[in-house]
Design a protein around this motif. Structure first.
Motif, PDB file in Angstrom:
ATOM      1  N   GLY A   1      35.131  40.426  34.251  1.00  0.00           N
ATOM      2  CA  GLY A   1      36.792  41.108  35.515  1.00  0.00           C
ATOM      3  C   GLY A   1      37.764  40.750  36.845  1.00  0.00           C
ATOM      4  N   GLU A   2      36.785  39.626  37.601  1.00  0.00           N
ATOM      5  CA  GLU A   2      37.566  39.406  38.370  1.00  0.00           C
ATOM      6  C   GLU A   2      38.407  37.792  37.848  1.00  0.00           C
ATOM      7  OE1 GLU A   2      39.388  38.641  41.809  1.00  0.00           O
ATOM      8  OE2 GLU A   2      38.776  41.091  41.222  1.00  0.00           O
ATOM      9  N   LEU A   3      37.822  37.292  37.092  1.00  0.00           N
ATOM     10  CA  LEU A   3      38.374  36.508  36.315  1.00  0.00           C
ATOM     11  C   LEU A   3      39.726  36.513  35.768  1.00  0.00           C
ATOM     12  CD1 LEU A   3      35.313  34.512  35.489  1.00  0.00           C
ATOM     13  CD2 LEU A   3      36.777  33.375  37.624  1.00  0.00           C
ATOM     14  N   VAL A   4      39.853  36.855  35.049  1.00  0.00           N
ATOM     15  CA  VAL A   4      40.757  37.884  34.095  1.00  0.00           C
ATOM     16  C   VAL A   4      41.919  38.337  35.058  1.00  0.00           C
ATOM     17  CG1 VAL A   4      41.826  39.737  32.817  1.00  0.00           C
ATOM     18  CG2 VAL A   4      39.375  39.000  32.403  1.00  0.00           C
ATOM     19  N   ARG A   5      41.565  39.032  36.204  1.00  0.00           N
ATOM     20  CA  ARG A   5      42.573  39.215  36.886  1.00  0.00           C
ATOM     21  C   ARG A   5      43.495  37.911  37.983  1.00  0.00           C
ATOM     22  NH1 ARG A   5      39.976  43.991  37.677  1.00  0.00           N
ATOM     23  NH2 ARG A   5      37.951  42.946  39.165  1.00  0.00           N
ATOM     24  N   ARG A   6      42.540  36.469  38.162  1.00  0.00           N
ATOM     25  CA  ARG A   6      42.637  35.077  38.854  1.00  0.00           C
ATOM     26  C   ARG A   6      43.376  34.682  37.417  1.00  0.00           C
ATOM     27  NH1 ARG A   6      38.736  32.459  41.930  1.00  0.00           N
ATOM     28  NH2 ARG A   6      37.420  33.471  40.339  1.00  0.00           N
ATOM     29  N   VAL A   7      42.787  34.457  36.707  1.00  0.00           N
ATOM     30  CA  VAL A   7      44.120  33.644  35.236  1.00  0.00           C
ATOM     31  C   VAL A   7      44.422  34.601  34.381  1.00  0.00           C
ATOM     32  CG1 VAL A   7      42.694  31.983  33.857  1.00  0.00           C
ATOM     33  CG2 VAL A   7      41.253  32.354  36.304  1.00  0.00           C
ATOM     34  N   GLY A   8      44.565  34.720  33.634  1.00  0.00           N
ATOM     35  CA  GLY A   8      44.364  35.876  33.025  1.00  0.00           C
ATOM     36  C   GLY A   8      44.023  36.150  31.532  1.00  0.00           C
ATOM     37  N   ALA A   9      43.462  37.073  31.362  1.00  0.00           N
ATOM     38  CA  ALA A   9      43.270  36.919  29.643  1.00  0.00           C
ATOM     39  C   ALA A   9      43.187  36.108  29.269  1.00  0.00           C
ATOM     40  CB  ALA A   9      43.423  38.029  28.685  1.00  0.00           C
TER      41      ALA A   9
END
Length: 135
Positions: A4-12
């Motif tokens: 979830g945190e990585l998706v917010r930072r990098v994008g899905a």
């Protein structure tokens, strides 16, 4: 849950693309280390079916899952994703006459409990409020 945190930072889309590239590289390395290169020579239908299987059963579901994480959050997406494996176990029992062991039931219950606990902890965390101080 951690994605979830990585998706917010990098994008899905970008995160999924990176993960797929790394996993593809790992699969190729493992194949080269464990098999002769001649094992890659297969009949043409095998390549076509493999392409269809790879796209429909791996690429699309992984992208869909990461987009769901981006849109509804990791906790809810992980709970929704558990429907698939549980349904597979039940349908295999009902239609394929496969047996379900106590270990499988215990493992499924443990995974469901873990996902439930993690999703509650991420959704029940108090929201931070920013107050604007007036002078």
């Amino acid at each position: 849950m951690i994605s979830g945190e990585l998706v917010r930072r990098v994008g899905a889309i970008r995160l999924t693309s990176y993960a797929m590239c790394v996993s593809t590289l790992a699969v190729f390395i493992q194949f080269v280390l464990l098999n002769p290169l001649e094992a890659l020579v297969q009949p043409t239908p095998v390549y076509g079916l493999s392409l269809i299987n790879g796209l429909l059963c791996t690429v699309l579901p992984v992208f869909a899952t990461m987009l769901a994480v981006e849109r509804i959050g990791a906790g809810r997406a992980s709970v929704a994703a558990m429907v698939g494996p549980v349904a597979t176990i039940v349908l295999a029992y009902l239609f394929l006459d496969e047996s379900i062991s106590r270990w499988q039931i215990a493992g499924t219950a443990l995974v469901l409990a873990g996902i439930s606990a993690l999703s509650r902890s991420t959704t029940s965390a108090p929201a931070r409020t920013v107050t604007k101080e007036s002078s």
